[in-house]
Design an enzyme around this catalytic site. Structure first.
Site, PDB file in Angstrom:
ATOM      1  CG  ASP A  60      -2.073  -0.883   1.177  1.00 51.43           C
ATOM      2  OD1 ASP A  60      -2.712  -0.926   0.113  1.00 51.43           O
ATOM      3  OD2 ASP A  60      -2.380  -1.549   2.183  1.00 51.43           O
ATOM      4  NE  ARG A  68       0.839  -0.023   4.658  1.00 57.64           N
ATOM      5  CZ  ARG A  68      -0.082   0.441   5.469  1.00 57.64           C
ATOM      6  NH1 ARG A  68       0.198   1.431   6.298  1.00 57.64           N
ATOM      7  NH2 ARG A  68      -1.297  -0.078   5.462  1.00 57.64           N
ATOM      8  NE  ARG A 133      -6.419   5.145   2.830  1.00 56.82           N
ATOM      9  CZ  ARG A 133      -7.000   3.967   3.043  1.00 56.82           C
ATOM     10  NH1 ARG A 133      -7.800   3.790   4.083  1.00 56.82           N
ATOM     11  NH2 ARG A 133      -6.800   2.978   2.202  1.00 56.82           N
ATOM     12  CE  LYS A 163      -6.408   1.379  -1.471  1.00 54.83           C
ATOM     13  NZ  LYS A 163      -5.254   0.753  -0.820  1.00 54.83           N
ATOM     14  CG  HIS A 164     -11.566   0.209   0.045  1.00 51.45           C
ATOM     15  ND1 HIS A 164     -11.135   1.519   0.250  1.00 51.45           N
ATOM     16  CD2 HIS A 164     -10.544  -0.595   0.474  1.00 51.45           C
ATOM     17  CE1 HIS A 164      -9.922   1.491   0.791  1.00 51.45           C
ATOM     18  NE2 HIS A 164      -9.540   0.226   0.936  1.00 51.45           N
ATOM     19  CG  HIS A 176      -8.735  -1.198   9.252  1.00 51.22           C
ATOM     20  ND1 HIS A 176      -9.154  -0.108   8.554  1.00 51.22           N
ATOM     21  CD2 HIS A 176      -7.745  -1.759   8.514  1.00 51.22           C
ATOM     22  CE1 HIS A 176      -8.458   0.009   7.433  1.00 51.22           C
ATOM     23  NE2 HIS A 176      -7.590  -0.984   7.382  1.00 51.22           N
ATOM     24  CG  ASP A 247     -10.157  -4.497   2.660  1.00 56.53           C
ATOM     25  OD1 ASP A 247      -8.924  -4.630   2.809  1.00 56.53           O
ATOM     26  OD2 ASP A 247     -10.745  -3.423   2.868  1.00 56.53           O
TER      27      ASP A 247
END
Length: 350
Positions: A60, A68, A133, A163-164, A176, A247
């Site tokens: 990601d 990352r 985002r 996404k998503h 999450h 996901d």
């Protein structure tokens, strides 16, 4: 087919065995796997060497808080910063988003990856996981950016993942950590959240990642477990012919259907091609769950890149320095409400 997470900055013997399992399609890396630019290039090479067939290596790398790869890589601005630019000069903003996409994808390829899960085409409407985002709250604006971003990633030799699906931005909950329910009718979703996905698909997006959000007026289960969303709407109504990713099955909103094996089976039975298992402690059970199930390896071949783009070649390309300089124009969005979001946690798929 599974995309698996690994624990650290080097491959363990057990992880080498996982990568050779016939159900393993590839690996995804997180901040826990990254110490330096040189180390991550060595790790991606070691992952490829551990398998007897081509693997898909993912990360990601969106910009903003979801990056990352940091040391030795460009600090990419969050996508929501483009919204203000678009209001002043739409064409210039779209051209700059294309450069953002090209730069991100080029650097990810130089690190040895095939795919960054991008772009986010959810609407910026206050979701705690999405936050800044997302490009904009306006579906038509996000649609324009979706097409530009897909084009920029393709110019860098990387497939694009929308996404998503069918849209995570219009509910508050962070999947999450909690279940999310969007009670709008399908017609409202068609007018709003589905618009950017249709534009991205028309622009040639290669993959779509599903949301762990339930839309009870459309289907009773979360979208990634739903034949209605995947078969009837995504593939039927929108005509998508690419790869469908679930996901992460380690997220809280993925758990209502049961344990690891039940989640994987529900995703695959609904029409997902690939299931990410990002937490290493879930990988052995996930691989065991797919013993004897036929694997569709051909589905991923179009996403695997043309081979690593070396850093020397990238740094010699004048577009690299030009894109880095141009992105300084992108304003930093205001305070992000999703400070505690799983998207900011290096152990979760964003």
């Amino acid at each position: 087919m599974l995309i698996i997470g690994i624990a650290g900055t080097e491959l363990r013997a057990q992880e080498r065995d996982w990568l050779q399992h016939p159900a393993c399609a590839g690996a995804i890396l997180f901040a826990r796997n990254v110490a330096s630019r040189e180390q991550v290039a060595e790790l991606t090479a070691a992952i490829r060497a551990a398998a007897a067939r081509p693997l898909l290596l993912c990360v990601d790398q969106e910009g903003g808080r979801v990056q990352r790869l940091r040391e030795g890589h460009t600090a990419l601005p969050a996508l929501h910063g483009f919204d203000a630019l678009y209001r002043r000069d739409p064409q210039a903003a779209l051209a700059l988003a294309r450069e953002h996409a090209w730069l991100m994808a080029s650097e990810v390829r130089a690190a040895g990856f095939d795919l960054s899960f991008a772009p986010v085409v959810d609407l910026a409407r206050g979701n705690r996981a999405i936050g800044n985002r997302a490009f904009s709250a306006d579906p038509q604006v996000v649609a324009a950016f979706a097409a530009a971003y897909v084009a920029g990633m393709h110019e860098a030799g990387m497939a694009a993942t929308l996404k998503h699906f069918p849209g995570h931005g219009s509910v508050a909950e962070d999947t999450h950590f909690e279940a999310a329910v969007d009670d709008r009718p399908l017609e409202a979703l068609r007018r709003e959240d589905l618009v950017p996905f249709a534009a991205g698909i028309a622009a040639g997006a290669d993959a779509v990642m599903m949301a762990h959000v339930t839309y009870p007026q459309v289907a009773p289960e979360p979208a990634g477990y739903s034949p209605r969303w995947i078969g009837d709407i995504l593939r039927g109504e929108l005509g998508f012919r690419g790869v469908v990713f679930a996901d992460d099955i380690g997220m809280a909103a993925a758990t209502p259907v049961g344990g690891v094996a039940a989640r994987i089976a529900a995703h695959l039975d609904a029409g997902c091609d690939v299931v990410p298992v990002c937490h290493p402690e879930l990988v052995p059970e996930a691989l065991q769950a797919l013993q004897g199930r036929p694997a569709n390896t051909a589905a991923l071949l179009g996403l695997i890149g043309r081979g690593p783009l070396g850093w020397d070649a990238l740094l010699a390309d004048p577009r690299h320095a030009q894109a880095r300089a141009a992105l300084v124009q992108v304003p930093t969005p205001g305070a992000d409400a999703a400070i505690a979001s799983g998207a900011n946690d290096a152990g979760y798929l964003a």
